[in-house]
Scaffold this motif. Structure first.
Motif, mmCIF file in Angstrom:
data_model
loop_
_atom_site.group_PDB
_atom_site.id
_atom_site.type_symbol
_atom_site.label_atom_id
_atom_site.label_comp_id
_atom_site.label_asym_id
_atom_site.label_seq_id
_atom_site.Cartn_x
_atom_site.Cartn_y
_atom_site.Cartn_z
ATOM 1 N N SER A 18 0.838 -1.200 0.000
ATOM 2 C CA SER A 18 0.000 0.000 0.000
ATOM 3 C C SER A 18 0.872 1.249 0.000
ATOM 4 N N LYS A 19 0.446 2.254 -0.729
ATOM 5 C CA LYS A 19 1.276 3.447 -0.899
ATOM 6 C C LYS A 19 0.458 4.727 -0.976
ATOM 7 N N GLU A 20 -0.562 4.744 -1.838
ATOM 8 C CA GLU A 20 -1.319 5.963 -2.125
ATOM 9 C C GLU A 20 -2.517 6.078 -1.180
ATOM 10 N N VAL A 21 -2.440 6.976 -0.200
ATOM 11 C CA VAL A 21 -3.488 7.101 0.813
ATOM 12 C C VAL A 21 -4.765 7.672 0.204
ATOM 13 N N GLY A 22 -5.918 7.052 0.526
ATOM 14 C CA GLY A 22 -7.172 7.608 0.034
ATOM 15 C C GLY A 22 -8.369 6.692 0.063
ATOM 16 N N SER A 23 -8.193 5.434 0.478
ATOM 17 C CA SER A 23 -9.306 4.484 0.458
ATOM 18 C C SER A 23 -10.090 4.486 1.767
ATOM 19 N N ALA A 24 -11.386 4.204 1.633
ATOM 20 C CA ALA A 24 -12.237 4.001 2.804
ATOM 21 C C ALA A 24 -12.289 2.520 3.176
#
Length: 341
Positions: free
Chosen positions: A169-175
């Motif tokens: 995981s790298k790109e922060v933004g998921s719920a």
């Protein structure tokens, strides 16, 4: 096509409440679309079904610890905030419980006052636009105070927040996590690379809409939620090269699948692109680029089981789900996986 055609009876005890101790020790059901054969393995055996020249496509989104527990300023009443979408540097669209206490102008405190929020307006569907006050970097404050927004069917508290994140995981933004990716370990990924399988990353930020039930009776009448995706030029080149050389494009999860199918053209090529997708894949859909799929076991009557049915055939998939129940596979986010090829 009726939504009820995607129903199956799932005993409550098969809903996984926690992850297995080691990620790749979860079980793996292998389903051959052509022969209809079903095999029972463990996830670490996935490498046996991957061939040199294939391309594994992973979703590198990272889940935001978006659940905040606080109190209303002045009354001390307990409140729960769930961050949905960033609007500005300090403004977020949120779901608030109890909503009737979150009127415009009301203020809330989290932690020891390290984070504060003020409701500034209402949004669609009963959500609130709030403005946060804090010192420092918001993401660091949130990491200290926030909890993972686990799906409603998981009732046990998660001891280690990283177990609801993929190791890549790298790109922060998921719920919510792209759960098919949770089974991979760094060691397994290195073994896969060493075998000559290419790895490419897409980003699709999973929205809470993924947990919303399909309320329509007819599949075609369901309105899909939108989610933001990104595909880099480097990843697109890796995927195209594998396809051109006769390798398979293997989507890890329905999120990677939806991203690829949203971007691919009729010649099974992808390009650097970002945007929003509300693609709804159900039986009858003709896949443009995805050749094989790794996925978890999904909710009855969900858009996710419809996507899997579109990929491998409704009868085969529903039969595989019946087998999974009989064999006591673990279901949903922390559950076991299937490989369909």
């Amino acid at each position: 096509m009726k939504v009820k055609d995607f129903y199956f009876d799932l005993p409550k005890e098969l809903i996984a409440q926690h992850p297995v101790e080691k990620r790749d020790e979860s079980r793996l059901m292998v389903v051959n679309k052509t022969s209809k054969e079903i095999e029972h393995k463990h996830f670490k055996n996935i490498i046996e079904y991957l061939n040199p020249g294939d391309c594994l496509v992973l979703n590198d989104t990272r889940v935001l610890p978006a659940r905040l527990l606080g109190v209303r300023e002045g009354t001390g009443g307990k409140m729960e905030f769930l961050l949905l979408r960033r609007i500005d540097i300090n403004q977020w669209e949120t779901l608030v419980k109890p909503g009737k206490k979150a009127v415009i102008g009301s203020r809330f405190i989290f932690g020891n006052g390290e984070l504060k929020a003020k409701v500034i307006s209402f949004s669609d569907g009963g959500s609130r636009i709030v403005e946060f006050e804090y010192d420092g970097i918001f993401e660091e404050v949130l990491d200290r105070l926030g909890e993972m927004p686990l799906p409603p069917y998981i009732t046990e508290k998660l001891k280690d927040k990283e177990r609801y994140q993929t190791v890549f995981s790298k790109e922060v933004g998921s719920a919510a996590a792209p759960t098919a990716g949770l089974h991979f370990t760094n060691d397994l990924l290195e073994q896969i690379k060493a075998k000559g399988i290419a790895i490419a990353f897409v980003t699709l930020h999973v929205g809470l809409g993924t947990f919303r039930p399909v309320k329509a009776e007819v599949v075609e009448e369901h309105e899909m939620h939108s989610e933001h995706y990104m595909l880099s030029a480097q990843a697109a080149n890796t995927i195209n090269k594998a396809k051109e050389n006769g390798g398979r494009v293997i989507a890890v999860g329905t999120t990677s699948n939806r991203t690829l199918e949203s971007i691919a053209d009729e010649n099974a090529r992808v390009c650097e692109k970002s945007g929003w997708t509300d693609i709804f894949i159900y039986p009858g859909y003709k896949f443009k680029i995805v050749d094989a799929l790794i996925t978890n076991f999904h909710l009855p009557e969900s858009t996710l089981i419809m996507l899997v049915s579109a990929f491998a055939g409704q009868d085969l998939v529903m039969g595989a789900y019946d087998t999974a129940v009989k064999e006591k596979y673990r279901f949903f986010s922390f559950g076991d996986a299937m490989f369909l090829y």
